[in-house]
Motif scaffolding. Structure first.
Motif, PDB file in Angstrom:
ATOM      1  N   GLY A   1       0.817  -1.213   0.000  1.00  0.00           N
ATOM      2  CA  GLY A   1       0.000   0.000   0.000  1.00  0.00           C
ATOM      3  C   GLY A   1       0.849   1.261   0.000  1.00  0.00           C
ATOM      4  O   GLY A   1       0.545   2.229  -0.710  1.00  0.00           O
ATOM      5  N   ARG A   2       1.928   1.257   0.777  1.00  0.00           N
ATOM      6  CA  ARG A   2       2.831   2.422   0.800  1.00  0.00           C
ATOM      7  C   ARG A   2       3.475   2.628  -0.568  1.00  0.00           C
ATOM      8  O   ARG A   2       3.574   3.762  -1.057  1.00  0.00           O
ATOM      9  CB  ARG A   2       3.912   2.228   1.863  1.00  0.00           C
ATOM     10  N   HIS A   3       3.925   1.539  -1.163  1.00  0.00           N
ATOM     11  CA  HIS A   3       4.543   1.642  -2.491  1.00  0.00           C
ATOM     12  C   HIS A   3       3.547   2.160  -3.526  1.00  0.00           C
ATOM     13  O   HIS A   3       3.888   2.997  -4.380  1.00  0.00           O
ATOM     14  CB  HIS A   3       5.064   0.271  -2.925  1.00  0.00           C
ATOM     15  N   LEU A   4       2.324   1.651  -3.451  1.00  0.00           N
ATOM     16  CA  LEU A   4       1.313   2.043  -4.425  1.00  0.00           C
ATOM     17  C   LEU A   4       0.966   3.520  -4.284  1.00  0.00           C
ATOM     18  O   LEU A   4       0.833   4.235  -5.288  1.00  0.00           O
ATOM     19  CB  LEU A   4       0.062   1.182  -4.235  1.00  0.00           C
ATOM     20  N   GLN A   5       0.837   3.992  -3.057  1.00  0.00           N
ATOM     21  CA  GLN A   5       0.533   5.415  -2.846  1.00  0.00           C
ATOM     22  C   GLN A   5       1.632   6.301  -3.421  1.00  0.00           C
ATOM     23  O   GLN A   5       1.358   7.336  -4.041  1.00  0.00           O
ATOM     24  CB  GLN A   5       0.358   5.698  -1.357  1.00  0.00           C
ATOM     25  N   GLU A   6       2.881   5.893  -3.232  1.00  0.00           N
ATOM     26  CA  GLU A   6       3.992   6.674  -3.777  1.00  0.00           C
ATOM     27  C   GLU A   6       3.961   6.672  -5.303  1.00  0.00           C
ATOM     28  O   GLU A   6       4.149   7.712  -5.942  1.00  0.00           O
ATOM     29  CB  GLU A   6       5.320   6.098  -3.282  1.00  0.00           C
TER      30      GLU A   6
ATOM     31  N   SER B   1      10.618   9.694 -15.357  1.00  0.00           N
ATOM     32  CA  SER B   1      12.076   9.600 -15.414  1.00  0.00           C
ATOM     33  C   SER B   1      12.485   8.134 -15.421  1.00  0.00           C
ATOM     34  O   SER B   1      11.692   7.247 -15.087  1.00  0.00           O
ATOM     35  CB  SER B   1      12.697  10.304 -14.217  1.00  0.00           C
ATOM     36  N   SER B   2      13.736   7.874 -15.759  1.00  0.00           N
ATOM     37  CA  SER B   2      14.235   6.502 -15.738  1.00  0.00           C
ATOM     38  C   SER B   2      14.217   5.951 -14.316  1.00  0.00           C
ATOM     39  O   SER B   2      13.935   4.768 -14.094  1.00  0.00           O
ATOM     40  CB  SER B   2      15.645   6.440 -16.322  1.00  0.00           C
ATOM     41  N   GLU B   3      14.496   6.819 -13.336  1.00  0.00           N
ATOM     42  CA  GLU B   3      14.458   6.397 -11.936  1.00  0.00           C
ATOM     43  C   GLU B   3      13.033   6.017 -11.514  1.00  0.00           C
ATOM     44  O   GLU B   3      12.840   5.059 -10.767  1.00  0.00           O
ATOM     45  CB  GLU B   3      14.973   7.518 -11.025  1.00  0.00           C
ATOM     46  N   MET B   4      12.074   6.755 -12.031  1.00  0.00           N
ATOM     47  CA  MET B   4      10.684   6.478 -11.718  1.00  0.00           C
ATOM     48  C   MET B   4      10.259   5.123 -12.283  1.00  0.00           C
ATOM     49  O   MET B   4       9.590   4.331 -11.609  1.00  0.00           O
ATOM     50  CB  MET B   4       9.794   7.587 -12.298  1.00  0.00           C
ATOM     51  N   VAL B   5      10.661   4.869 -13.517  1.00  0.00           N
ATOM     52  CA  VAL B   5      10.343   3.587 -14.153  1.00  0.00           C
ATOM     53  C   VAL B   5      10.940   2.437 -13.350  1.00  0.00           C
ATOM     54  O   VAL B   5      10.288   1.419 -13.102  1.00  0.00           O
ATOM     55  CB  VAL B   5      10.860   3.550 -15.600  1.00  0.00           C
ATOM     56  N   GLN B   6      12.179   2.609 -12.918  1.00  0.00           N
ATOM     57  CA  GLN B   6      12.846   1.570 -12.141  1.00  0.00           C
ATOM     58  C   GLN B   6      12.150   1.348 -10.803  1.00  0.00           C
ATOM     59  O   GLN B   6      11.927   0.202 -10.391  1.00  0.00           O
ATOM     60  CB  GLN B   6      14.310   1.932 -11.898  1.00  0.00           C
ATOM     61  N   SER B   7      11.802   2.430 -10.129  1.00  0.00           N
ATOM     62  CA  SER B   7      11.148   2.322  -8.819  1.00  0.00           C
ATOM     63  C   SER B   7       9.805   1.613  -8.923  1.00  0.00           C
ATOM     64  O   SER B   7       9.496   0.711  -8.133  1.00  0.00           O
ATOM     65  CB  SER B   7      10.954   3.705  -8.201  1.00  0.00           C
ATOM     66  N   VAL B   8       8.989   2.019  -9.889  1.00  0.00           N
ATOM     67  CA  VAL B   8       7.673   1.405 -10.050  1.00  0.00           C
ATOM     68  C   VAL B   8       7.818  -0.069 -10.421  1.00  0.00           C
ATOM     69  O   VAL B   8       7.061  -0.919  -9.931  1.00  0.00           O
ATOM     70  CB  VAL B   8       6.838   2.155 -11.105  1.00  0.00           C
ATOM     71  N   GLY B   9       8.801  -0.381 -11.255  1.00  0.00           N
ATOM     72  CA  GLY B   9       9.048  -1.775 -11.594  1.00  0.00           C
ATOM     73  C   GLY B   9       9.433  -2.598 -10.375  1.00  0.00           C
ATOM     74  O   GLY B   9       8.994  -3.747 -10.214  1.00  0.00           O
TER      75      GLY B   9
ATOM     76  N   SER C   1      -2.967  -4.489  -6.793  1.00  0.00           N
ATOM     77  CA  SER C   1      -1.803  -3.597  -6.701  1.00  0.00           C
ATOM     78  C   SER C   1      -0.685  -4.058  -7.629  1.00  0.00           C
ATOM     79  O   SER C   1      -0.039  -3.240  -8.294  1.00  0.00           O
ATOM     80  CB  SER C   1      -1.292  -3.541  -5.262  1.00  0.00           C
ATOM     81  N   ARG C   2      -0.439  -5.360  -7.655  1.00  0.00           N
ATOM     82  CA  ARG C   2       0.608  -5.893  -8.528  1.00  0.00           C
ATOM     83  C   ARG C   2       0.319  -5.563  -9.988  1.00  0.00           C
ATOM     84  O   ARG C   2       1.215  -5.141 -10.740  1.00  0.00           O
ATOM     85  CB  ARG C   2       0.701  -7.414  -8.365  1.00  0.00           C
ATOM     86  N   GLU C   3      -0.935  -5.748 -10.391  1.00  0.00           N
ATOM     87  CA  GLU C   3      -1.304  -5.466 -11.773  1.00  0.00           C
ATOM     88  C   GLU C   3      -1.207  -3.979 -12.092  1.00  0.00           C
ATOM     89  O   GLU C   3      -0.747  -3.591 -13.168  1.00  0.00           O
ATOM     90  CB  GLU C   3      -2.722  -5.987 -12.054  1.00  0.00           C
ATOM     91  N   ILE C   4      -1.632  -3.138 -11.155  1.00  0.00           N
ATOM     92  CA  ILE C   4      -1.550  -1.687 -11.376  1.00  0.00           C
ATOM     93  C   ILE C   4      -0.097  -1.258 -11.531  1.00  0.00           C
ATOM     94  O   ILE C   4       0.262  -0.538 -12.467  1.00  0.00           O
ATOM     95  CB  ILE C   4      -2.210  -0.931 -10.217  1.00  0.00           C
ATOM     96  N   LEU C   5       0.751  -1.687 -10.613  1.00  0.00           N
ATOM     97  CA  LEU C   5       2.160  -1.285 -10.655  1.00  0.00           C
ATOM     98  C   LEU C   5       2.843  -1.834 -11.907  1.00  0.00           C
ATOM     99  O   LEU C   5       3.672  -1.141 -12.514  1.00  0.00           O
ATOM    100  CB  LEU C   5       2.862  -1.776  -9.395  1.00  0.00           C
TER     101      LEU C   5
END
Length: 223
Positions: free
Chosen positions: A46-51, A61-69, A104-108
């Motif tokens: 839940g914390r990861h998804l909110q972020e 950004s490339s960092e954003m793509v990596q974090s969400v992945g 959440s897994r599917e959304i991320l």
């Protein structure tokens, strides 16, 4: 004699009652431990998804793509861990957590795919614009222009597909979070307004990309 004959019976009954109470107490303890472990998995995701839902989908950004992945991978591991737990008397709670982790897994995962595709689209569109400004009208230039325009079209299709799938998943998130909140008697792990705002930004980013594509499609390529 009667008293003596009843003594073993009383002892047996006492042992049975003690065993039953012990089993009941163990079950209560086990239920509590399983519930805490399962909720910890949901809370992390839940914390990861909110972020992830507060990020800008138009300029990832490339960092954003990596974090969400990475968040998507963590959600997948948490779901696997949950399914290895002994749900026992916690079936309703674990089922609600399972639904939340799966959603959440599917959304991320879709969000990571959408962000990767958007970055590729931004790069290929810029590459085409740069090439058009360097116009020298040679045969090689024309072929390269056609190839770059086709690449932009492919990147746009990939982006639109991933983003439309993401939008449908975001629509289902509030119900999944509310179901878990009702079973756990806690506040939803992801606020419904946050999901709604994320949908708006995702839709606006796709509309922006679609408008840019319309301009690109109007470019007259020499043959």
């Amino acid at each position: 004699m009667a008293t003596a004959s009843r003594t073993p019976l009383i002892a047996v009954v006492a042992l049975v009652v003690a065993a039953a109470l012990g089993y009941w107490a163990y079950g209560i303890q086990k239920k509590g431990e399983t519930g805490k472990t399962a909720m910890a998995l949901a809370q992390e995701t839940g914390r990861h998804l909110q972020e992830a839902l507060t990020t800008d989908p138009a300029k990832p950004s490339s960092e954003m793509v990596q974090s969400v992945g990475e968040y998507a991978a963590t959600a997948a591991r948490n779901l696997e861990t949950l399914r290895r737990l002994d749900a026992g008397r916690n079936r309703e709670l674990t089922d609600a957590i399972d639904d939340f982790l799966l959603t959440s897994r599917e959304i991320l995962g879709r969000q990571a795919a959408s962000y990767r595709s958007r970055r590729q689209l931004n790069a290929s569109a810029q590459s085409l614009r740069d090439h058009m400004r360097a116009d020298n009208r040679t045969g090689a230039w024309v072929r390269e222009a056609v190839e770059r325009k086709e690449r932009v079209e492919k990147d746009y299709r990939d982006y639109a597909s991933a983003t439309e799938a993401l939008d449908k998943l975001l629509e289902s998130l509030p119900a999944s979070a509310a179901k878990l909140a009702a079973r756990s008697r806690t506040a939803p792990l992801v606020d419904a307004n946050l999901a709604a705002e994320a949908r708006k930004r995702t839709s606006a980013a796709l509309q922006q990309a679609t408008g840019e594509m319309e301009k690109i499609r109007q470019i007259a390529l020499p043959r």
